[in-house]
Design a protein around this motif. Structure first.
Motif, PDB file in Angstrom:
ATOM      1  N   SER A  28       0.828  -1.199   0.000  1.00 35.29           N
ATOM      2  CA  SER A  28       0.000   0.000   0.000  1.00 35.29           C
ATOM      3  C   SER A  28       0.861   1.248   0.000  1.00 35.29           C
ATOM      4  N   GLY A  29       0.354   2.247  -0.670  1.00 34.95           N
ATOM      5  CA  GLY A  29       1.035   3.531  -0.689  1.00 34.95           C
ATOM      6  C   GLY A  29       2.108   3.652  -1.736  1.00 34.95           C
ATOM      7  N   SER A  52       5.140   5.445 -16.744  1.00 42.63           N
ATOM      8  CA  SER A  52       5.808   5.703 -15.468  1.00 42.63           C
ATOM      9  C   SER A  52       4.805   5.844 -14.335  1.00 42.63           C
ATOM     10  N   LYS A  53       5.324   5.757 -13.120  1.00 47.67           N
ATOM     11  CA  LYS A  53       4.443   5.787 -11.951  1.00 47.67           C
ATOM     12  C   LYS A  53       3.655   7.074 -11.835  1.00 47.67           C
ATOM     13  N   ASP A  54       4.204   8.180 -12.345  1.00 44.69           N
ATOM     14  CA  ASP A  54       3.477   9.444 -12.275  1.00 44.69           C
ATOM     15  C   ASP A  54       2.659   9.718 -13.536  1.00 44.69           C
ATOM     16  N   GLY A  55       2.731   8.807 -14.493  1.00 44.74           N
ATOM     17  CA  GLY A  55       1.951   8.942 -15.706  1.00 44.74           C
ATOM     18  C   GLY A  55       2.496   9.926 -16.713  1.00 44.74           C
ATOM     19  N   ARG A  56       3.626  10.522 -16.416  1.00 42.12           N
ATOM     20  CA  ARG A  56       4.145  11.578 -17.299  1.00 42.12           C
ATOM     21  C   ARG A  56       4.916  11.023 -18.492  1.00 42.12           C
ATOM     22  N   ASN A  57       5.441   9.844 -18.358  1.00 44.70           N
ATOM     23  CA  ASN A  57       6.240   9.266 -19.433  1.00 44.70           C
ATOM     24  C   ASN A  57       5.680   7.917 -19.831  1.00 44.70           C
ATOM     25  N   SER A  58       5.639   7.680 -21.124  1.00 40.43           N
ATOM     26  CA  SER A  58       5.163   6.398 -21.620  1.00 40.43           C
ATOM     27  C   SER A  58       5.906   6.041 -22.894  1.00 40.43           C
ATOM     28  N   ILE A  69      -2.908   3.339 -27.208  1.00 49.67           N
ATOM     29  CA  ILE A  69      -2.587   4.384 -26.225  1.00 49.67           C
ATOM     30  C   ILE A  69      -2.511   3.717 -24.851  1.00 49.67           C
ATOM     31  N   ILE A  70      -1.480   4.043 -24.120  1.00 47.16           N
ATOM     32  CA  ILE A  70      -1.371   3.543 -22.752  1.00 47.16           C
ATOM     33  C   ILE A  70      -1.604   4.712 -21.800  1.00 47.16           C
ATOM     34  N   SER A  71      -2.363   4.446 -20.756  1.00 50.10           N
ATOM     35  CA  SER A  71      -2.675   5.501 -19.791  1.00 50.10           C
ATOM     36  C   SER A  71      -2.813   4.882 -18.406  1.00 50.10           C
ATOM     37  N   ARG A  72      -2.926   5.739 -17.410  1.00 52.63           N
ATOM     38  CA  ARG A  72      -3.162   5.233 -16.059  1.00 52.63           C
ATOM     39  C   ARG A  72      -4.075   6.190 -15.313  1.00 52.63           C
ATOM     40  N   ASP A  73      -4.751   5.637 -14.336  1.00 51.78           N
ATOM     41  CA  ASP A  73      -5.569   6.463 -13.472  1.00 51.78           C
ATOM     42  C   ASP A  73      -4.650   7.221 -12.519  1.00 51.78           C
ATOM     43  N   GLU A  74      -4.945   8.482 -12.328  1.00 53.34           N
ATOM     44  CA  GLU A  74      -4.071   9.336 -11.518  1.00 53.34           C
ATOM     45  C   GLU A  74      -3.908   8.805 -10.111  1.00 53.34           C
ATOM     46  N   ALA A  75      -2.660   8.707  -9.702  1.00 52.84           N
ATOM     47  CA  ALA A  75      -2.311   8.298  -8.336  1.00 52.84           C
ATOM     48  C   ALA A  75      -2.805   6.892  -7.989  1.00 52.84           C
TER      49      ALA A  75
END
Length: 120
Positions: A28-29, A52-58, A69-75
């Protein structure tokens, strides 16, 4: 221990779109770099994309970069792979992994995969 669960696979027709998702649970966290590999029957597992973990780089593989397209939910440790204009060559089991956001990296954790079958 980290667990990865993929969803969204299925049988589609060439030219269709499909969205895969993956959620990681465990420590967790912590946020992780995450990505997707795929393995077609009789072929080696190959890198598809990572974020990346912060979503800024892919990064996406050359074979899919104009269609996926690859994306992630914020945080969150939830990533998605939006697949468009799929073709029979995209037929494979798609695996979510940690911690590779770029090609040339060896994942530590794998999901069980979700099967994508594209009919012509």
């Amino acid at each position: 221990q980290v667990q990865l669960v993929e969803s969204g696979g299925g049988l589609v027709k060439a030219g269709d779109s499909l969205r895969l998702s993956c959620t990681a649970s465990g420590r967790s966290g912590s946020l992780y770099n995450m990505g997707w590999f795929r393995q077609a029957p009789g072929k080696r597992r190959e890198f598809v994309g990572g974020i990346s973990k912060d979503g800024r780089n892919s990064e996406l593989a050359d074979s899919v970069k104009d269609r996926f397209i690859i994306s992630r939910d914020e945080a969150k440790n939830t990533i998605h792979l939006q697949m468009t204009n799929v073709g029979p060559g995209d037929t494979a089991r798609y695996y979510c992994e940690i911690p590779c956001a770029t090609r040339g990296c060896d994942p530590t954790y794998w999901g069980l995969g979700t099967l994508v079958t594209v009919s012509s």
